[in-house]
Design an enzyme around this catalytic site. Structure first.
Site, PDB file in Angstrom:
ATOM      1  N   ASN A 199      -3.439  11.122   9.920  1.00  0.00           N
ATOM      2  CA  ASN A 199      -2.972  12.369  10.511  1.00  0.00           C
ATOM      3  C   ASN A 199      -2.113  12.031  11.725  1.00  0.00           C
ATOM      4  O   ASN A 199      -2.514  11.233  12.570  1.00  0.00           O
ATOM      5  CB  ASN A 199      -4.167  13.242  10.918  1.00  0.00           C
ATOM      6  CG  ASN A 199      -3.775  14.650  11.277  1.00  0.00           C
ATOM      7  OD1 ASN A 199      -2.966  14.866  12.179  1.00  0.00           O
ATOM      8  ND2 ASN A 199      -4.346  15.613  10.582  1.00  0.00           N
ATOM      9  N   ALA A 200      -0.955  12.643  11.820  1.00  0.00           N
ATOM     10  CA  ALA A 200       0.006  12.318  12.885  1.00  0.00           C
ATOM     11  C   ALA A 200      -0.238  13.096  14.177  1.00  0.00           C
ATOM     12  O   ALA A 200       0.550  12.985  15.115  1.00  0.00           O
ATOM     13  CB  ALA A 200       1.428  12.580  12.394  1.00  0.00           C
TER      14      ALA A 200
END
Length: 172
Positions: free
Chosen positions: A46-47
């Site tokens: 997840n960024a």
């Protein structure tokens, strides 16, 4: 809509806010890795921590211990929470969420005296959150952001970041 009988009930975390919060960033419901770790956005795919670190000018944010990441968010007047309190879900995808219990976002946001904007991390968070805030749109800026999830790979990180940068103006 009822979920499969084996879909476990998932419960979100407590909000990360204080009286100085200017932007409240809302996801839907923590994924499996986040729930297991007891941390928002714990999945390395997840960024979120990269995106928000770039927005805040804290490019090494992901490498910091979790409590320091949260302190950094708060020092920049950014709060973190979810639009869903609990739901049944197999896995981590938003499309698998069933039997959701939503927050009273308008009441909660009203307790934050410096709040200027509410930003939604992803399409489902935006749809559910905007529905919960119906009639309150003039009180705060409502900002729809592309999902930070690794499952939302149709948009390049640089393009996501360009959209996420718009929250910085509300933190000043």
């Amino acid at each position: 809509m009822a979920g499969p009988p084996d879909a476990p009930l998932k419960t979100s975390f407590a909000p990360i806010v204080d009286a100085r919060t200017r932007v409240l960033l809302l996801g839907t419901l923590p994924g499996e890795k986040s729930l297991a770790a007891g941390e928002y956005y714990a999945n390395p795919g997840n960024a979120f921590w990269w995106l928000i670190g770039e927005v805040l000018g804290e490019s090494d944010l992901r490498s910091r211990p979790y409590d320091l990441r949260l302190n950094t968010l708060q020092s920049h007047r950014l709060g973190l929470w979810d639009v869903i309190e609990s739901a049944r879900r197999q896995g981590s995808l938003d499309t698998a969420i069933r039997e959701a219990t939503h927050r009273d976002l308008a009441a909660f946001a009203s307790t934050l005296p410096d709040l200027r904007a509410i930003a939604f991390n992803g399409g489902k968070a935006a749809r559910d959150g905007r529905r919960q805030l119906a009639g309150q749109e003039g009180r705060w800026a409502l900002i729809d952001l592309p999902s930070s999830s690794g499952a939302h790979a149709a948009m390049a990180r640089a393009d996501k970041l360009a959209r996420w940068r718009q929250i910085a103006a509300y933190l000043q």
